[in-house]
Motif scaffolding. Structure first.
Motif, PDB file in Angstrom:
ATOM      1  N   THR A  59       0.834  -1.211   0.000  1.00 30.86           N
ATOM      2  CA  THR A  59       0.000   0.000   0.000  1.00 30.86           C
ATOM      3  C   THR A  59       0.867   1.259   0.000  1.00 30.86           C
ATOM      4  OG1 THR A  59      -0.139   0.091   2.422  1.00 30.86           O
ATOM      5  CG2 THR A  59      -1.859  -1.162   1.254  1.00 30.86           C
ATOM      6  N   TRP A  60       2.148   1.098  -0.265  1.00 33.85           N
ATOM      7  CA  TRP A  60       3.103   2.208  -0.260  1.00 33.85           C
ATOM      8  C   TRP A  60       3.078   2.961   1.063  1.00 33.85           C
ATOM      9  CZ3 TRP A  60       6.775   2.682  -3.887  1.00 33.85           C
ATOM     10  CH2 TRP A  60       6.597   1.936  -5.035  1.00 33.85           C
ATOM     11  N   GLY A  61       2.831   2.230   2.147  1.00 35.99           N
ATOM     12  CA  GLY A  61       2.880   2.807   3.482  1.00 35.99           C
ATOM     13  C   GLY A  61       1.830   3.866   3.737  1.00 35.99           C
ATOM     14  N   LYS A  62       0.655   3.732   3.121  1.00 37.82           N
ATOM     15  CA  LYS A  62      -0.373   4.764   3.294  1.00 37.82           C
ATOM     16  C   LYS A  62      -0.822   4.897   4.744  1.00 37.82           C
ATOM     17  CE  LYS A  62      -1.984   4.825  -1.365  1.00 37.82           C
ATOM     18  NZ  LYS A  62      -3.020   4.579  -2.319  1.00 37.82           N
ATOM     19  N   ARG A  63      -0.728   3.818   5.502  1.00 37.02           N
ATOM     20  CA  ARG A  63      -1.076   3.868   6.917  1.00 37.02           C
ATOM     21  C   ARG A  63       0.065   3.293   7.736  1.00 37.02           C
ATOM     22  NH1 ARG A  63      -5.789   0.271   6.944  1.00 37.02           N
ATOM     23  NH2 ARG A  63      -5.327   0.022   4.776  1.00 37.02           N
ATOM     24  N   PRO A  64       0.325   3.862   8.905  1.00 42.44           N
ATOM     25  CA  PRO A  64       1.354   3.269   9.773  1.00 42.44           C
ATOM     26  C   PRO A  64       0.991   1.829  10.112  1.00 42.44           C
ATOM     27  CG  PRO A  64       0.680   5.416  10.602  1.00 42.44           C
ATOM     28  CD  PRO A  64      -0.264   5.064   9.490  1.00 42.44           C
TER      29      PRO A  64
END
Length: 147
Positions: A59-64
């Motif tokens: 998710t390309w780091g969209k959420r921690p």
């Protein structure tokens, strides 16, 4: 001061006869401090970390993403690693929280909170090494180089 080569190291130091669980030495290094923790772990716990890293990168780091290690034999020993993107170039901040409290002595406890930086590519490297660790191809993981 010596520059940190890797920020995440893990070494298997003992395994039960059935190979269902083992003891590891988890070493987390920042530029100004480090933590060495001996904890018991199961493959499922490491697989949760691998799955979390893969999901985070997909998710390309969209959420921690937070991974929690609870020592099954010590309810008062907890390690949290939270991975958070801090820029659009793939730099990741890793927040470390460690809580260790001895049940038999209320004055004997340890808390540590620190952070370090790495990259999404280094998370791929960590995931690959952890898979090899679970398959018993290695007893040591050294990953997450500083950015």
């Amino acid at each position: 001061m010596q520059k940190v080569k890797t920020q995440f190291e893990m070494e298997r130091i003992w395994m039960d006869e059935t190979e269902l669980f083992y003891q590891i030495r988890l070493q987390l290094h920042a530029s100004v401090c480090s933590s060495n923790q001996d904890v018991y772990m199961e493959d499922e716990t490491l697989q949760e970390l691998i799955d979390s890293i893969v999901g985070f990168n997909n998710t390309w780091g969209k959420r921690p993403m937070t991974w929690q290690l609870l020592d099954p034999d010590a309810n008062d020993h907890k390690i949290n690693l939270t991975f958070t993107p801090i820029d659009r170039t793939g730099t990741i901040q890793v927040d470390v929280f460690i809580h260790d409290e001895w049940q038999h002595d209320p004055f004997d406890h340890f808390h540590a909170v620190f952070k370090f930086r790495t990259t999404m590519g280094q998370l791929d490297d960590l995931s690959t090494q952890l898979k090899r660790f679970i398959r018993r191809e290695t007893d040591h993981v050294a990953s997450l180089r500083p950015e």
